[in-house]
Design an enzyme around this catalytic site. Structure first.
Site, mmCIF file in Angstrom:
data_model
loop_
_atom_site.group_PDB
_atom_site.id
_atom_site.type_symbol
_atom_site.label_atom_id
_atom_site.label_comp_id
_atom_site.label_asym_id
_atom_site.label_seq_id
_atom_site.Cartn_x
_atom_site.Cartn_y
_atom_site.Cartn_z
ATOM 1 N N TRP A 188 0.824 -1.373 -0.059
ATOM 2 C CA TRP A 188 0.034 0.050 -0.232
ATOM 3 C C TRP A 188 0.818 1.311 -0.001
ATOM 4 O O TRP A 188 1.883 1.220 0.872
ATOM 5 C CB TRP A 188 -0.891 -0.081 1.276
ATOM 6 C CG TRP A 188 -1.700 1.152 1.435
ATOM 7 C CD1 TRP A 188 -2.625 1.745 0.557
ATOM 8 C CD2 TRP A 188 -1.823 1.913 2.634
ATOM 9 N NE1 TRP A 188 -3.404 2.692 1.011
ATOM 10 C CE2 TRP A 188 -2.941 2.701 2.336
ATOM 11 C CE3 TRP A 188 -1.330 1.977 3.710
ATOM 12 C CZ2 TRP A 188 -3.383 3.731 3.232
ATOM 13 C CZ3 TRP A 188 -1.651 2.854 4.789
ATOM 14 C CH2 TRP A 188 -2.896 3.693 4.361
ATOM 15 N N ASP A 229 -1.272 -5.716 9.100
ATOM 16 C CA ASP A 229 -1.944 -4.763 8.796
ATOM 17 C C ASP A 229 -3.287 -5.170 8.272
ATOM 18 O O ASP A 229 -3.212 -5.978 7.080
ATOM 19 C CB ASP A 229 -1.459 -3.605 7.650
ATOM 20 C CG ASP A 229 -2.215 -2.662 7.190
ATOM 21 O OD1 ASP A 229 -3.544 -2.301 7.790
ATOM 22 O OD2 ASP A 229 -1.973 -1.830 6.174
ATOM 23 N N ALA A 258 -6.863 -4.181 7.009
ATOM 24 C CA ALA A 258 -7.696 -3.337 6.723
ATOM 25 C C ALA A 258 -9.022 -3.474 6.010
ATOM 26 O O ALA A 258 -10.093 -2.767 5.909
ATOM 27 C CB ALA A 258 -7.123 -2.042 6.078
ATOM 28 N N LYS A 263 -13.563 0.236 6.123
ATOM 29 C CA LYS A 263 -14.144 -0.410 5.183
ATOM 30 C C LYS A 263 -15.335 -1.307 5.557
ATOM 31 O O LYS A 263 -16.275 -1.226 4.924
ATOM 32 C CB LYS A 263 -13.048 -1.177 4.362
ATOM 33 C CG LYS A 263 -11.504 -0.915 4.429
ATOM 34 C CD LYS A 263 -11.259 0.311 3.745
ATOM 35 C CE LYS A 263 -9.779 0.966 4.208
ATOM 36 N NZ LYS A 263 -9.299 1.577 3.294
HETATM 37 C C1 PLP Z 1 -3.557 -1.822 3.366
HETATM 38 C C2 PLP Z 1 -4.175 -0.722 4.020
HETATM 39 N N1 PLP Z 1 -3.849 -0.681 5.252
HETATM 40 C C3 PLP Z 1 -4.360 0.641 5.904
HETATM 41 C C4 PLP Z 1 -5.130 1.443 5.364
HETATM 42 C C5 PLP Z 1 -5.824 2.456 6.084
HETATM 43 O O1 PLP Z 1 -6.951 2.664 6.348
HETATM 44 P P1 PLP Z 1 -7.976 3.917 7.094
HETATM 45 O O2 PLP Z 1 -8.599 4.712 5.900
HETATM 46 O O3 PLP Z 1 -8.648 3.139 8.025
HETATM 47 O O4 PLP Z 1 -6.765 4.820 7.632
HETATM 48 C C6 PLP Z 1 -5.509 1.227 4.078
HETATM 49 C C7 PLP Z 1 -6.632 2.097 3.365
HETATM 50 O O5 PLP Z 1 -6.522 2.063 2.233
HETATM 51 C C8 PLP Z 1 -5.024 0.085 3.427
HETATM 52 O O6 PLP Z 1 -5.513 -0.018 1.987
#
Ligand code: PLP
Length: 396
Positions: A134, A215, A217, A250
């Site tokens: 990401w 991570d 999400a 999400k």
């Molecule tokens: C892999 C990953 N980690 C973390 C996040 C962060 O999410 P948040 O919008 O809750 O900060 C995202 C958001 O796109 C993501 O794709």
């Protein structure tokens, strides 16, 4: 008398702007009504909308009717919210008193806090990060001034995980280094580790004394809430020290409300409490306390069996649409078959930057330069046109 001019804000260097945000702006400015935006990272339904979940609307109403004060909650935010997340995220580890959790401003806030904690504990720790990952992972690691070491994760042309290379690279990690792992629905590739691969990653993490930072999400967007948490729970079962950065943005479809959590495990409840005190210290410096509204609504939902069931149904609806669109794309052409093997909202098309730009110019299809696209960025009515244009580009 001052001879040299003091440096001021005007002396700041230009910032390399976030390419995904640029893409959104470009797409918004495109007047073609048929445009397809598969760059953005939010769930869209069959009509191409990102609706507020019905259960979330009801929770907001309940919050509106029952909240009596907006006095400060403190750095931990909504404690009941973090408590209610435990069985969902931690499963059989929910009652482990070495695991402590705290509400954060989204998954991003949790990642930042997790890496701040590592940097405080051991500034020499290196962060082993898969490529691609990401796009915000690297800047967060750089912000806390930890050294980053990339490991190969995915081969775009073949649409396969470079698993042996990944294991070999993790095997070069040293005790105390952090292994950054995607819990499920890998962003940007959609290519998730199998359970057997997770076990092999666990073996090397344990053998090398690495600290896994998982991570997660998109829990519930892949195979199901429990299935998507397999990697998190395996690491918790096997390692003394684990960090989990979680997002509800999400799976509760409340992106702008910034709802997430950070969980950490150490070898003892006392060490975990000490680590959590550092987390509070860091969050106090950065944002003092997380925003209340979204987490309070998620808490209302999770605390009520009926609302909770309705959330599970709506979450399953989002997951079913993601997987149904994946199947449609996969069946449309043999070169798209890999999309049916992947999970979550993203997959990566093996297109050159020129081909991506041509799709934008000729067909008003907007995706990241890397070929990453959101499988549910398009409405059902747009799937046929998207597939035809992509196949044409792939075969050109
Ligand atoms: C892999 C990953 N980690 C973390 C996040 C962060 O999410 P948040 O919008 O809750 O900060 C995202 C958001 O796109 C993501 O794709």
């Amino acid at each position: 008398m001052l001879t040299t001019k003091a440096r001021g804000l005007a002396d700041l260097p230009p910032v390399q702007s976030d390419s995904l945000l640029n893409l959104i702006a470009l797409c918004n400015a495109d007047p073609r009504p048929e445009k397809i935006d598969v760059g953005v990272g939010v769930f869209r339904d069959a009509e191409g909308r990102t609706p507020i979940l019905k259960v979330m609307k009801d929770a907001e109403q309940i919050l509106h009717d029952t909240q009596e004060t907006k006095a400060y909650l403190g750095s931990a935010g909504d404690k009941r919210f973090a408590e209610l997340l435990r069985p969902i995220l931690l499963g059989e580890h929910a009652d482990d008193d070495r695991i402590l959790g705290v509400q954060t401003p989204g998954g991003c806030g949790a990642l930042r806090l997790g890496f701040e904690l590592i940097a405080t504990a051991n500034p020499n720790a290196r962060v082993l990060m898969g490529t691609p990952s990401w796009p915000n992972h690297a800047p967060i690691v750089e912000a806390v001034r930890l050294e980053r070491v990339d490991y190969p994760y995915y081969e775009r042309a073949q649409a396969v995980i470079r698993f042996e290379d990944m294991i070999a690279a993790l095997g070069n990690g040293e005790a105390g280094d952090v292994a950054l792992l995607h819990g499920c629905c890998h962003n940007p590739t959609g290519a998730d580790l199998s359970e057997e691969q997770w076990r092999q990653v666990r073996d090397v993490v344990v053998e090398r004394g690495l600290i896994p930072l998982v991570d997660i999400a998109y829990q519930g967007f892949g195979r199901g809430l429990d299935e998507d948490a397999y990697g998190v729970r395996l690491m918790l079962a096997s390692c003394d020290e684990v960090i989990v950065a979680q997002s509800c943005d999400k799976n509760f479809s409340c992106y702008r409300d910034r709802v997430g959590s950070l969980f950490l495990k150490t070898a003892s409840p006392a060490d975990s409490a000490k680590a959590m005190a550092h987390v509070f210290q860091r969050s106090r410096e950065m944002w003092s306390m997380p925003p209340d509204h979204g987490a309070a609504c998620a808490r209302i939902i999770l605390d009520d069996p009926d609302l909770r069931d309705r959330w599970l149904v709506e979450l399953a609806g989002m997951r079913d649409r993601i997987n149904a669109v994946r199947q449609r794309l996969a069946e449309a052409h043999p070169r798209l078959a890999f999309i049916g093997q992947h999970f979550g909202m993203f997959s990566m098309l093996p297109l050159s930057k020129e081909q991506v730009l041509k799709l934008r110019d000729d067909h008003a299809i907007y995706m990241a330069d890397s070929g990453r696209f959101n499988v549910v960025g398009m409405s059902d009515a747009q799937i046929g046109r998207f597939t035809a244009a992509v196949v044409e580009a792939l075969e050109a």
